[in-house]
Design an enzyme around this catalytic site. Structure first.
Site, PDB file in Angstrom:
ATOM      1  N   ASP A   1     -10.108  -3.210 -16.368  1.00 39.30           N
ATOM      2  CA  ASP A   1     -11.218  -2.430 -16.922  1.00 39.30           C
ATOM      3  C   ASP A   1     -12.265  -3.313 -17.606  1.00 39.30           C
ATOM      4  O   ASP A   1     -13.345  -2.844 -17.951  1.00 39.30           O
ATOM      5  CB  ASP A   1     -10.662  -1.388 -17.914  1.00 39.30           C
TER       6      ASP A   1
ATOM      7  N   GLU B   1     -14.174  -5.364 -16.211  1.00 37.05           N
ATOM      8  CA  GLU B   1     -14.649  -5.821 -14.906  1.00 37.05           C
ATOM      9  C   GLU B   1     -16.075  -6.358 -14.930  1.00 37.05           C
ATOM     10  O   GLU B   1     -16.419  -7.274 -14.185  1.00 37.05           O
ATOM     11  CB  GLU B   1     -14.542  -4.673 -13.890  1.00 37.05           C
TER      12      GLU B   1
ATOM     13  N   ASP C   1     -17.076   3.050 -12.776  1.00 36.39           N
ATOM     14  CA  ASP C   1     -16.006   2.277 -13.401  1.00 36.39           C
ATOM     15  C   ASP C   1     -14.810   3.188 -13.724  1.00 36.39           C
ATOM     16  O   ASP C   1     -14.794   3.864 -14.746  1.00 36.39           O
ATOM     17  CB  ASP C   1     -16.537   1.609 -14.685  1.00 36.39           C
TER      18      ASP C   1
ATOM     19  N   LYS D   1      -8.787   4.118 -16.726  1.00 37.64           N
ATOM     20  CA  LYS D   1      -9.324   4.789 -17.917  1.00 37.64           C
ATOM     21  C   LYS D   1      -8.715   6.183 -18.043  1.00 37.64           C
ATOM     22  O   LYS D   1      -8.498   6.843 -17.027  1.00 37.64           O
ATOM     23  CB  LYS D   1     -10.847   4.960 -17.785  1.00 37.64           C
TER      24      LYS D   1
ATOM     25  N   LYS E   1     -25.725  -5.587 -15.348  1.00 37.41           N
ATOM     26  CA  LYS E   1     -24.407  -5.151 -14.885  1.00 37.41           C
ATOM     27  C   LYS E   1     -24.628  -3.957 -13.964  1.00 37.41           C
ATOM     28  O   LYS E   1     -25.404  -3.058 -14.262  1.00 37.41           O
ATOM     29  CB  LYS E   1     -23.520  -4.762 -16.072  1.00 37.41           C
TER      30      LYS E   1
ATOM     31  N   ASP F   1     -22.370   3.046 -15.664  1.00 39.67           N
ATOM     32  CA  ASP F   1     -21.992   1.641 -15.788  1.00 39.67           C
ATOM     33  C   ASP F   1     -22.867   0.684 -14.966  1.00 39.67           C
ATOM     34  O   ASP F   1     -22.620  -0.513 -14.933  1.00 39.67           O
ATOM     35  CB  ASP F   1     -20.505   1.465 -15.447  1.00 39.67           C
TER      36      ASP F   1
ATOM     37  N   ARG G   1     -17.817  -8.178 -16.990  1.00 35.97           N
ATOM     38  CA  ARG G   1     -17.999  -9.591 -17.328  1.00 35.97           C
ATOM     39  C   ARG G   1     -17.584 -10.500 -16.166  1.00 35.97           C
ATOM     40  O   ARG G   1     -18.103 -11.613 -16.031  1.00 35.97           O
ATOM     41  CB  ARG G   1     -17.195  -9.917 -18.597  1.00 35.97           C
TER      42      ARG G   1
HETATM   43  N1  BES Z   1     -17.909   0.101 -18.798  1.00 34.52           N
HETATM   44  C1  BES Z   1     -17.005  -0.154 -19.854  1.00 34.52           C
HETATM   45  C2  BES Z   1     -17.660  -0.138 -21.239  1.00 34.52           C
HETATM   46  C3  BES Z   1     -18.311   1.149 -21.677  1.00 34.52           C
HETATM   47  C4  BES Z   1     -17.626   2.000 -22.537  1.00 34.52           C
HETATM   48  C5  BES Z   1     -19.589   1.466 -21.299  1.00 34.52           C
HETATM   49  C6  BES Z   1     -18.219   3.170 -22.946  1.00 34.52           C
HETATM   50  C7  BES Z   1     -20.195   2.634 -21.727  1.00 34.52           C
HETATM   51  C8  BES Z   1     -19.494   3.495 -22.554  1.00 34.52           C
HETATM   52  C9  BES Z   1     -16.336  -1.506 -19.661  1.00 34.52           C
HETATM   53  O1  BES Z   1     -16.173  -1.923 -18.352  1.00 34.52           O
HETATM   54  C10 BES Z   1     -14.985  -1.412 -20.277  1.00 34.52           C
HETATM   55  O2  BES Z   1     -14.222  -0.599 -19.826  1.00 34.52           O
HETATM   56  N2  BES Z   1     -14.696  -2.211 -21.292  1.00 34.52           N
HETATM   57  C11 BES Z   1     -13.441  -2.191 -21.950  1.00 34.52           C
HETATM   58  C12 BES Z   1     -13.034  -3.610 -22.240  1.00 34.52           C
HETATM   59  C13 BES Z   1     -11.614  -3.771 -22.686  1.00 34.52           C
HETATM   60  C14 BES Z   1     -10.680  -3.446 -21.548  1.00 34.52           C
HETATM   61  C15 BES Z   1     -11.409  -5.180 -23.148  1.00 34.52           C
HETATM   62  C16 BES Z   1     -13.593  -1.408 -23.252  1.00 34.52           C
HETATM   63  O3  BES Z   1     -14.645  -1.488 -23.880  1.00 34.52           O
HETATM   64  O4  BES Z   1     -12.674  -0.680 -23.602  1.00 34.52           O
HETATM   65 ZN    ZN Z   2     -17.593  -1.194 -16.996  1.00 40.70          ZN
HETATM   66 ZN    ZN Z   3     -14.414  -1.176 -17.396  1.00 40.05          ZN
END
Ligand code: BES
Ligand code: ZN
Ligand code: ZN
Length: 493
Positions: free
Chosen positions: A343, A345, A266, A273, A261, A284, A347
């Site tokens: 968010d 993104e 992000d 966020k 990834k 990220d 995947r």
């Molecule tokens: N990059 C984040 C995940 C992340 C969180 C990485 C903390 C490192 C530390 C990812 O893109 C994300 O925001 N995921 C969301 C998914 C949700 C919207 C279904 C999450 O984990 O809250």
């Molecule tokens: Zn992310």
């Molecule tokens: Zn994200």
């Protein structure tokens, strides 16, 4: 590593080790004890030194041997002894050496008899080098008390020979890890999609066995990579799909694709966020950094496998052009995804990167992604979540992670949750209907794009960036997690 009599070495710090609870000293520690007329054992007893893991005792030999100071480091219980104990002990030694401003350090290979000289030397070099890692690019002043020279010494010729071999591998493992740490620590401003792409090109330029293919925005449009294009459309910086190939000199035993990834920043997009969660999001692109870290040393490690490194460098931003919650993207595979949450993104970009990887018809695909906060809830900050469609490949990764001293744990790819990502107006949704099990539903979406190839997904959201030190050789900041596991994996074929 070189041959030498440990008691005759001239140095600022001489380092020997002891296991927990052993009545008498052994090996190099006993040699030193003899040279000091039993004084070492007496002092250790007085100081309540028991040999617990990473416990230290410092002794001044007062001229009885040429070393200025002696450091005894505990290796803990012999029954629990493994490579990572050595790595952590070597890391602890680094910090003591720095505190005493010891410039020239000489060490015996810890526990060489119980592991093997090769494994011991490898782990020691990894621990020392990784503990010494710092990211000083943005600092005016830095502390210069670090050792200039750390040498592994043994009087046994066999240990020296095998140790040298391990030492060289350890140097590469640490170099690759530090390379990944630098990429992740670099702020988003200086790590745009183009910078990440250039880092890959630079690696390819440094070795004739590595090639780099770059697909820019126009290419991606032609390829129909709607996942990558959709996520990056809010950014002023165009995305790149990067494809590195390492070809071994001998005939390759296997073909393996490593996918990372690579969201260089992000923000969450319109599903923005909150500030506190956004702050760390330069991390990220950690998955792609691990792939690049592995590629940075692959040509020197010379594994007998064809290795492909693939990542889609994108920035997830907000602007008048950014993707909206509710928009639908058509991925390279033709399958469509409704973006319920901008968010989620990673995947969506991985849907295209993984499909591209599967088209290369590899024997194995491994992806690494800072994918879900849910994985941190499940496993905490230090453990990688592992899911996949191939038990054989997961077994290989478990073995590789043990060698590397990295922690990972399998979570189920639960079929019954698949209905959670089934789309209403598109083939799939990019988030599950429940807020529970988010790590698994994310992996289930990725699974849709690997074309049934043996595949393992590593969710490194927790361990990619340490908010506080994990251990003596993993300080606060980027960890470079995954690099050593990937290298151990390709080495194992
Ligand atoms: N990059 C984040 C995940 C992340 C969180 C990485 C903390 C490192 C530390 C990812 O893109 C994300 O925001 N995921 C969301 C998914 C949700 C919207 C279904 C999450 O984990 O809250
Ligand atoms: Zn992310
Ligand atoms: Zn994200």
């Amino acid at each position: 590593m070189r041959k030498g009599g440990i008691t005759e070495e001239i140095c600022d710090l001489l380092v020997v080790s002891a296991f927990y609870g052993e009545k008498t000293l052994s090996g190099a520690a006993e040699e030193v004890n003899k040279a000091l007329d039993g004084q070492l054992a007496r002092i250790l007893e007085e100081d309540q030194f028991k040999g617990k893991a990473n416990q230290t005792a410092i002794i001044r030999p007062e001229g009885k041997i040429p070393a200025k100071r002696i450091l005894v480091i505990g290796l803990g219980d012999k029954k629990k002894f493994k490579e990572d104990v050595v790595r952590a002990a070597a890391g602890a030694v680094f910090h003591v050496a720095k505190a005493f401003a010891s410039k020239h350090v000489i060490l015996e290979p810890f526990g060489a008899q119980d592991l093997s000289a090769k494994s011991s030397a490898k782990a020691m070099v990894e621990g020392l080098r990784l503990a010494s890692y710092g990211f000083d690019k943005y600092k005016k002043t830095t502390n210069g008390n670090e050792p200039d020279l750390a040498e592994l010494v043994s009087s046994d010729g066999n240990i020296v020979r095998q140790g040298q071999n391990g030492l060289e591998t350890g140097e590469l493992m640490a170099e690759g890890t530090a390379f990944a740490r630098d990429l992740v620590n670099t702020p988003g401003e200086h790590m745009k999609p183009e910078d990440l792409m250039q880092a890959a090109k630079k690696i390819a330029r440094s070795s004739s066995s590595i090639k780099c293919k770059v697909m820019d925005q126009d290419d991606l449009e032609e390829m129909g990579a709607g996942g990558i294009l959709g996520i990056s459309q809010g950014s002023d910086h165009e995305p790149y799909l990067v494809h590195l190939t390492y070809t071994p000199k001998k005939k390759a035993k296997k073909k393996i694709a490593l996918v990372g990834k690579a969201i260089t920043y992000d923000t969450g997009g319109y599903s923005l966020k909150p500030s506190a969660s956004m702050l760390g999001m330069k991390c990220d692109m950690g998955g792609s950094a691990s792939v690049l870290g592995a590629f940075a040393v692959l040509a020197k490690l010379e594994p007998n496998v064809e290795v492909h490194g693939i990542f889609a460098a994108c920035e997830n931003m907000v602007s008048g052009r950014a993707i909206r919650p509710g928009d639908v993207v058509t991925t390279m595979s033709g399958k469509t995804i409704e973006i319920l949450n901008t968010d989620a993104e990673g995947r969506v970009t991985l849907a295209d990167s993984l499909y591209y990887a599967a088209n290369l018809d590899p024997d194995y695909i491994v992806d690494l992604a800072t994918l879900t906060g849910a994985c941190m809830v499940a496993l905490g900050e230090e453990i990688t979540g592992m899911m996949g469609n191939s038990d054989a490949l997961m077994d290989k990764l478990v073995d590789a992670s043990h060698e590397a001293g990295e922690k990972l744990w399998e979570l189920p790819l639960e079929e019954n949750y698949r209905k959670q990502i089934k789309g209403d107006i598109a083939d799939f949704n990019n988030t599950g209907t429940s807020r529970y099990g988010g790590t698994i539903t994310a992996a289930l979406l990725l699974e849709q794009f690997v074309q049934n190839k043996p595949w393992v997904h590593l969710d490194i959201a927790g361990p990619s960036f340490a908010e506080k030190p994990f251990n003596s050789y993993t300080q606060k900041g980027a960890t470079g997690v995954g690099v050593r596991t990937l290298l151990e994996l390709v080495k194992s074929f």
